[in-house]
Design an enzyme around this catalytic site. Structure first.
Site, short mmCIF file in Angstrom:
data_model
loop_
_atom_site.label_atom_id
_atom_site.label_comp_id
_atom_site.label_asym_id
_atom_site.label_seq_id
_atom_site.Cartn_x
_atom_site.Cartn_y
_atom_site.Cartn_z
N GLU A 185 -6.56 -8.08 -0.66
CA GLU A 185 -7.01 -8.13 0.74
C GLU A 185 -8.49 -7.78 0.84
O GLU A 185 -8.98 -6.88 0.16
CB GLU A 185 -6.27 -7.08 1.59
CG GLU A 185 -4.80 -7.30 1.78
CD GLU A 185 -4.17 -6.17 2.61
OE1 GLU A 185 -4.90 -5.50 3.37
OE2 GLU A 185 -2.96 -5.96 2.47
N GLU A 194 0.82 -1.22 0.00
CA GLU A 194 0.00 0.00 0.00
C GLU A 194 0.85 1.27 0.00
O GLU A 194 0.79 2.08 0.94
CB GLU A 194 -0.97 0.01 1.18
CG GLU A 194 -2.04 -1.06 1.08
CD GLU A 194 -3.14 -0.93 2.11
OE1 GLU A 194 -2.92 -0.31 3.16
OE2 GLU A 194 -4.24 -1.46 1.85
#
Ligand code: GLA
Ligand code: ZN
Length: 669
Positions: free
Chosen positions: A305, A149
């Site tokens: 995710e 991320e």
């Protein structure tokens, strides 16, 4: 289309390093039972695999990789560079970030590295290289996961220096830079490259995240996005030297503002992203994020995710209701995902994510509701590897999503603080979503000729080449939908003189003289030709037609009777201009006209409230039919009599779907 994967990867982040060895074997048994076939490992293990500057220790990771290999897993191997080890920050304080307020950070948290620190770059590249050297020939590595991320910003001196170099490359001369940023304003003219100061709270930053010079601030965002992208490329290239096959990705975050994902996707083999809807996020919003992630490469993507049930970092972390995780997973596949991965496989015992859901929860057993749902999905996905990977989503409608425009629109000081970008994209997306009309989220330089309808909500910034591309699209019969706050500024955020929408004025057949802002408690109305009145607000543009037909006029205030919504016939096509934020009923009316002009069709008729998308192969279509409504709904007649890929049985006539029910119906071509 050939997929990156031979089967649907089903698994997620797995951190056995946080647990004693006895637990590992138990994990394997439990995961096997749920048909988990993939694990993402080594995401935050830098301190473990490089405990000191001169020392690497892969012994534990070797054991983890061996264990997963024995179990026939497709391993997603992360590079661990998203959280700095303590020794590094202690010895080289420059590796950590300086924040917007100008505070240099100590060791702590994660996503904390300065992207322009040469020391960080050197260590990160070396680590990626060591990992690739060691595991690059291991056929069980199905995918590389660089960092984690990417995001945030740094405002340190290294970044400032790198920003100056980036600017020199972009502008070549100070004259060009002074002009681009309009530095005559407040006498901010620069006479030396070293006088350039990065824009933060200590310089051009204004209250509420605004800026005195949007030109500088937009360039800084571009520069930060490029800086982190070059971190990514550096690790990717290190990996590629040893592994020429496995796809390389980094996990993105949907509509995350900080990074220009269209630019990033060009450097990624496959897009992956993390989907964390809140308890009240509309399903249309999640669908839009998937379509954006698919749109980045116009290809299937990975769901890196999602939580099996609960979140920890939202304000209210509701449980997913029975069936909800399964429905959310199928929606993800329906919109183009080839993997379903969770964060995480076993729930942490300590630190801030201990309340984050996992496949194995704190109870430590498989005798839980969450586990049973994970297992059910696992059994189904095992069979569905015949559906995806390999099939693709097609659309005739494109919505332009552009990060430069996102930044520029939200930096504007005026006319209204409520002009946020993604909300507007979602508003238009929802129209198509509710009618099951497939949509691609597309970049500003997409091949528009593939589409019948292109929607460009709040297209404030018009970059080079857009005028020509949109003109040729409409000339050849395309239908273009433009809205308020369109065609105002160029790529440096300087206004096009001569009336909005600047370069698109001729195309739209209107020009805008003034833009009124309405506070949330104020409204106006638009009155259609047949007398229908609907409410409008946010902004009201006062425009004049120059060839366009007036579809609706304002109903009140001193500009009552002025055009509010128009339609221009241009070449073989049409341009709609919607000058104010019209409430849903009115917006649908205009959109219905545009869709009729373009003869765009829903994916199937008679959907009546169900979400239906289609993934296609050369020989068949897979219709994903999902019910997110509270009441039971019938499967459309057109789809009954065909095989449901989940059950392997034909869908009988009159079949009803209750909330969160799913069918994947195969129809031969
Ligand atoms: C992000 C991160 C994960 C984890 C989850 C929790 O997506 O990538 O490491 O922190 O959030 O939701
Ligand atoms: Zn920095």
């Amino acid at each position: 289309m050939k997929s990156q994967f031979k089967r649907i990867l089903y698994g997620g982040d797995y951190n056995p390093n946080q647990w004693p060895r006895e637990i590992w074997e138990e994990d394997m048994r439990i995961f096997r039972n749920a048909r988990i076939n993939s694990a993402t490992v080594n995401v935050f293990s830098w301190a473990k695999i490089q405990p000191a500057e001169e020392r690497y220790d892969f012994s534990e990771l070797d054991d983890i990789v061996d264990m997963l290999s024995r179990e026939n897993y497709d391993i997603v191997l992360a590079t661990s560079t998203a959280a700095l080890p303590a020794w590094m920050v202690k010895r080289y304080p420059e590796v950590s970030r300086t924040d917007y307020e100008g505070r240099h950070h100590k060791f702590g948290q994660r996503h904390n590295a300065c992207p322009n620190s040469p020391v960080y770059q050197r260590f990160a590249a070396a680590l990626a290289e060591k990992l690739a050297e060691r595991y690059g020939k291991n056929g069980r590595i199905a995918c590389w996961h660089v960092n984690n991320e990417y995001g945030g910003e740094c405002y340190c001196e290294n970044c400032e220096k790198a920003f100056r170099i980036w600017l020199r490359k972009k502008y070549k001369t100070l004259e060009a830079l002074n002009q681009a940023w309009n530095l005559e304003f407040w006498g901010h003219t620069i006479y030396d490259w070293d006088e350039i100061v990065l824009p933060n709270a200590l310089s051009e930053g204004l209250q509420g995240g605004k800026t005195a010079f949007a030109g500088i601030s937009i360039d800084y965002r571009r520069f930060m996005s490029d800086s982190m992208l070059s971190n990514y490329r550096m690790e990717r290239d290190s990996i590629r030297r040893f592994d020429t096959e496995a796809p390389i990705t980094t996990n993105l975050m949907g509509t995350y503002k900080g990074l220009d994902y269209f630019k990033w996707a060009k450097e990624m083999d496959v897009v992956s992203w993390d989907n964390y809807p809140r308890y009240d996020t509309p399903w249309s919003y999640t669908a839009m994020c998937h379509d954006l992630m698919r749109g980045l490469k116009d290809a299937p993507f990975m769901l890196m995710e999602q939580t099996p049930s609960q979140q920890n970092w939202q304000q209210y972390n509701s449980l997913k209701k029975p069936g909800q995780m399964r429905a959310q997973s199928y929606q993800t596949i329906a919109h183009g995902a080839d993997t379903i991965q969770f964060f995480q496989l076993r729930r942490s015992a300590g630190a801030c994510e201990k309340f984050h859901g996992a496949v194995i929860e704190h109870a430590g057993t498989d005798n839980t509701r969450v586990f049973r749902e994970v297992r059910q999905l696992g059994l189904e996905l095992e069979r569905l590897s015949a559906v995806t990977p390999g099939s693709v989503n097609e659309a005739e409608t494109g919505i332009i999503f552009d990060w430069d425009n996102y930044w520029a629109l939200e930096y504007t000081s005026g006319p209204s603080v409520d002009l946020t970008y993604v909300k507007h994209i979602h508003q238009y997306y929802t129209y198509f979503y509710e009618r099951n009309i497939p949509v691609n989220l597309i970049p500003f330089d997409a091949d528009f000729s593939r589409y019948k309808v292109v929607v460009a909500p709040v297209l404030y910034m018009i970059k080079e080449g857009m005028k020509e591309a949109l003109t040729s699209f409409v000339e050849k019969g395309g239908v273009l939908i433009l809205t308020y706050m369109c065609g105002i500024a160029d790529q440096s955020d300087n206004v096009f003189p001569g009336g909005y929408p600047g370069p698109l004025r001729e195309l739209a057949g209107v020009w805008v003289e003034e833009v009124d802002a309405l506070s949330p408690e104020q409204s106006n109305e638009v009155v259609f030709k047949d007398g229908t009145k609907v409410s409008c607000g946010l902004v009201c543009e006062l425009m004049h037609t120059e060839g366009a037909e007036i579809l609706a006029e304002y109903g009140s205030d001193f500009f009552a009777g002025c055009p509010a919504v128009t339609k221009n016939h241009f070449g073989e096509g049409f341009v709609y201009y919607i000058g104010t934020n019209v409430e849903e009923e009115g917006l649908s009316r205009v959109m219905d006209m545009a869709v009729a002009d373009a003869a765009v069709q829903p994916v199937i008729s008679g959907a009546g409230g169900l979400e239906i998308t289609c993934r296609e192969t050369d020989v068949c279509s897979f219709y994903f039919v999902l019910n997110f409504k509270d009441q039971e709904l019938p499967v459309p007649e057109e789809l009954t009599g065909y095989m449901d890929m989940i059950t392997g049985e034909k869908v009988p006539e009159g079949e009803m779907l209750s909330k969160y029910d799913v069918k994947i119906i195969r129809v031969e071509k």
